[in-house]
Design a protein around this motif. Structure first.
Motif, PDB file in Angstrom:
ATOM      1  N   LEU A  26     -20.403 141.997  21.981  1.00 53.24           N
ATOM      2  CA  LEU A  26     -21.792 142.070  21.658  1.00 53.24           C
ATOM      3  C   LEU A  26     -22.692 143.312  21.943  1.00 53.24           C
ATOM      4  CD1 LEU A  26     -22.534 138.514  21.780  1.00 53.24           C
ATOM      5  CD2 LEU A  26     -21.782 139.716  19.785  1.00 53.24           C
ATOM      6  N   ALA A  27     -22.259 144.062  23.034  1.00 48.19           N
ATOM      7  CA  ALA A  27     -23.154 145.043  23.641  1.00 48.19           C
ATOM      8  C   ALA A  27     -21.958 146.133  24.305  1.00 48.19           C
ATOM      9  CB  ALA A  27     -24.136 144.392  24.706  1.00 48.19           C
ATOM     10  N   PRO A  28     -22.529 147.226  24.535  1.00 47.43           N
ATOM     11  CA  PRO A  28     -21.792 148.258  25.521  1.00 47.43           C
ATOM     12  C   PRO A  28     -21.544 147.955  26.633  1.00 47.43           C
ATOM     13  CG  PRO A  28     -23.920 149.230  24.461  1.00 47.43           C
ATOM     14  CD  PRO A  28     -24.179 147.836  24.266  1.00 47.43           C
ATOM     15  N   ALA A  29     -20.197 148.315  27.077  1.00 45.86           N
ATOM     16  CA  ALA A  29     -19.719 147.952  28.349  1.00 45.86           C
ATOM     17  C   ALA A  29     -20.521 148.527  29.459  1.00 45.86           C
ATOM     18  CB  ALA A  29     -18.314 148.800  28.442  1.00 45.86           C
ATOM     19  N   SER A  30     -21.373 149.610  29.140  1.00 48.31           N
ATOM     20  CA  SER A  30     -22.418 150.417  30.189  1.00 48.31           C
ATOM     21  C   SER A  30     -23.518 149.107  30.375  1.00 48.31           C
ATOM     22  CB  SER A  30     -22.771 151.732  29.622  1.00 48.31           C
ATOM     23  OG  SER A  30     -23.548 151.594  28.509  1.00 48.31           O
ATOM     24  N   ARG A  31     -23.763 148.312  29.641  1.00 51.25           N
ATOM     25  CA  ARG A  31     -24.932 147.480  29.331  1.00 51.25           C
ATOM     26  C   ARG A  31     -24.481 146.029  30.253  1.00 51.25           C
ATOM     27  NH1 ARG A  31     -29.923 148.184  26.829  1.00 51.25           N
ATOM     28  NH2 ARG A  31     -30.193 150.419  26.704  1.00 51.25           N
ATOM     29  N   VAL A  32     -23.193 145.834  29.798  1.00 52.07           N
ATOM     30  CA  VAL A  32     -22.306 144.366  30.119  1.00 52.07           C
ATOM     31  C   VAL A  32     -22.116 144.407  31.530  1.00 52.07           C
ATOM     32  CG1 VAL A  32     -20.471 142.857  29.678  1.00 52.07           C
ATOM     33  CG2 VAL A  32     -21.726 143.897  27.921  1.00 52.07           C
ATOM     34  N   ALA A  33     -21.282 145.215  32.099  1.00 49.46           N
ATOM     35  CA  ALA A  33     -20.544 145.329  33.483  1.00 49.46           C
ATOM     36  C   ALA A  33     -21.776 145.451  34.389  1.00 49.46           C
ATOM     37  CB  ALA A  33     -19.893 146.563  33.592  1.00 49.46           C
ATOM     38  N   PRO A  34     -22.869 146.054  34.459  1.00 48.55           N
ATOM     39  CA  PRO A  34     -23.856 145.921  35.672  1.00 48.55           C
ATOM     40  C   PRO A  34     -24.471 144.616  35.505  1.00 48.55           C
ATOM     41  CG  PRO A  34     -24.109 148.061  34.343  1.00 48.55           C
ATOM     42  CD  PRO A  34     -23.086 147.200  33.495  1.00 48.55           C
ATOM     43  N   LEU A  35     -24.793 144.095  34.451  1.00 44.80           N
ATOM     44  CA  LEU A  35     -25.331 142.725  34.339  1.00 44.80           C
ATOM     45  C   LEU A  35     -24.508 141.598  34.971  1.00 44.80           C
ATOM     46  CD1 LEU A  35     -27.934 141.400  33.709  1.00 44.80           C
ATOM     47  CD2 LEU A  35     -26.775 140.837  31.346  1.00 44.80           C
ATOM     48  N   ASP A  36     -23.100 141.916  34.770  1.00 46.58           N
ATOM     49  CA  ASP A  36     -21.949 141.119  35.343  1.00 46.58           C
ATOM     50  C   ASP A  36     -22.004 140.933  37.004  1.00 46.58           C
ATOM     51  OD1 ASP A  36     -19.320 139.410  35.216  1.00 46.58           O
ATOM     52  OD2 ASP A  36     -18.861 141.098  36.065  1.00 46.58           O
ATOM     53  N   LYS A  37     -22.663 142.293  37.419  1.00 46.06           N
ATOM     54  CA  LYS A  37     -22.444 142.407  38.812  1.00 46.06           C
ATOM     55  C   LYS A  37     -23.825 141.779  39.342  1.00 46.06           C
ATOM     56  CE  LYS A  37     -18.560 144.298  38.466  1.00 46.06           C
ATOM     57  NZ  LYS A  37     -17.738 143.428  37.870  1.00 46.06           N
ATOM     58  N   LEU A  38     -24.711 141.048  38.689  1.00 54.40           N
ATOM     59  CA  LEU A  38     -25.670 140.353  39.289  1.00 54.40           C
ATOM     60  C   LEU A  38     -24.909 139.404  40.079  1.00 54.40           C
ATOM     61  CD1 LEU A  38     -28.521 139.742  36.792  1.00 54.40           C
ATOM     62  CD2 LEU A  38     -28.517 140.796  39.044  1.00 54.40           C
ATOM     63  N   SER A  39     -23.714 139.058  39.928  1.00 53.80           N
ATOM     64  CA  SER A  39     -22.991 137.874  40.900  1.00 53.80           C
ATOM     65  C   SER A  39     -22.921 138.468  42.086  1.00 53.80           C
ATOM     66  CB  SER A  39     -21.538 137.694  40.229  1.00 53.80           C
ATOM     67  OG  SER A  39     -20.680 139.202  40.264  1.00 53.80           O
ATOM     68  N   VAL A  40     -23.049 139.907  42.312  1.00 49.85           N
ATOM     69  CA  VAL A  40     -23.022 140.139  44.078  1.00 49.85           C
ATOM     70  C   VAL A  40     -24.312 139.603  44.661  1.00 49.85           C
ATOM     71  CG1 VAL A  40     -23.236 142.010  45.382  1.00 49.85           C
ATOM     72  CG2 VAL A  40     -21.849 142.208  43.424  1.00 49.85           C
ATOM     73  N   ALA A  41     -25.423 139.490  43.934  1.00 49.83           N
ATOM     74  CA  ALA A  41     -26.603 139.204  44.588  1.00 49.83           C
ATOM     75  C   ALA A  41     -26.686 137.500  44.595  1.00 49.83           C
ATOM     76  CB  ALA A  41     -27.728 139.476  43.395  1.00 49.83           C
ATOM     77  N   LEU A  42     -26.026 136.856  43.599  1.00 47.61           N
ATOM     78  CA  LEU A  42     -25.785 135.427  43.783  1.00 47.61           C
ATOM     79  C   LEU A  42     -24.887 135.143  44.892  1.00 47.61           C
ATOM     80  CD1 LEU A  42     -25.718 134.634  39.822  1.00 47.61           C
ATOM     81  CD2 LEU A  42     -27.517 134.310  41.509  1.00 47.61           C
ATOM     82  N   VAL A  43     -23.933 135.919  45.132  1.00 48.19           N
ATOM     83  CA  VAL A  43     -22.919 135.727  46.230  1.00 48.19           C
ATOM     84  C   VAL A  43     -23.660 135.762  47.586  1.00 48.19           C
ATOM     85  CG1 VAL A  43     -20.751 136.300  47.216  1.00 48.19           C
ATOM     86  CG2 VAL A  43     -20.787 136.038  44.873  1.00 48.19           C
ATOM     87  N   LEU A  44     -24.174 136.512  47.640  1.00 41.06           N
ATOM     88  CA  LEU A  44     -25.251 137.044  48.816  1.00 41.06           C
ATOM     89  C   LEU A  44     -25.945 135.960  49.084  1.00 41.06           C
ATOM     90  CD1 LEU A  44     -26.209 140.636  48.688  1.00 41.06           C
ATOM     91  CD2 LEU A  44     -24.393 139.916  49.997  1.00 41.06           C
ATOM     92  N   ILE A  45     -26.670 135.356  48.365  1.00 41.03           N
ATOM     93  CA  ILE A  45     -27.680 134.015  48.469  1.00 41.03           C
ATOM     94  C   ILE A  45     -26.841 132.879  48.912  1.00 41.03           C
ATOM     95  CG2 ILE A  45     -29.196 132.781  47.316  1.00 41.03           C
ATOM     96  CD1 ILE A  45     -30.093 135.212  45.812  1.00 41.03           C
ATOM     97  N   CYS A  46     -25.824 132.537  47.976  1.00 43.58           N
ATOM     98  CA  CYS A  46     -24.857 131.306  48.197  1.00 43.58           C
ATOM     99  C   CYS A  46     -24.116 131.464  49.516  1.00 43.58           C
ATOM    100  CB  CYS A  46     -24.259 131.192  46.895  1.00 43.58           C
ATOM    101  SG  CYS A  46     -25.023 130.767  45.537  1.00 43.58           S
TER     102      CYS A  46
END
Length: 147
Positions: A97-117
């Motif tokens: 549905l979207a360019p890889a250059s937009r999808v991949a960074p949004l997926d990396k919000l997982s890093v911030a979620l992991v830090l918090i959890c």
């Protein structure tokens, strides 16, 4: 630092390898799901992972590693597998549905979620460096994905 979070030799290389292979996953996935149903593509990916992992277990003689796994650990690993599968299904659909250059960074919000959890649930250290790094990741994601 809790004993299970002590850094062990080689961790950095495996983490870097994970990043390189994750980048390859995104780029190959973007091209691969162009005309393929994203769920079918995910299924193919899972089969390849199964064969690859079975080959690794055979090569290293690690099939006996299933002995001694507690019920709790089975359930946790199974839940992790479900989370991985759902992540992959969402990721491949997003790539359709979207360019890889937009999808991949949004997926990396997982890093911030992991830090918090990791701080809240695992008792890992949450320093000013961790907080700043997490905030910069979130800012970068917002700049790249939502611009």
């Amino acid at each position: 630092m809790p004993p299970e979070t002590v850094l062990k030799p080689g961790w950095w290389w495996f983490a870097l390898g994970a990043a390189v292979f994750a980048a390859a996953t995104t780029l190959l996935g973007k091209v691969g799901v162009g005309t393929v149903n994203s769920n079918v593509a995910t299924f193919i990916r899972v089969v390849v992972m199964l064969v690859t992992t079975a080959g690794l277990l055979s090569f290293r003689g690690e099939w006996t590693g299933f002995q001694g796994i507690s019920v709790r650990n089975w359930l946790i690993v199974i839940a992790s597998g479900v989370a991985t599968g759902l992540s992959w299904l969402c990721y491949f659909r997003a790539l359709q549905l979207a360019p890889a250059s937009r999808v991949a960074p949004l997926d990396k919000l997982s890093v911030a979620l992991v830090l918090i959890c990791a701080f809240v649930f695992l008792g890992e250290a949450f320093t000013w460096q961790t907080a700043l790094g997490g905030a910069l990741i979130v800012a970068g994601v917002l700049l790249v994905s939502l611009a």
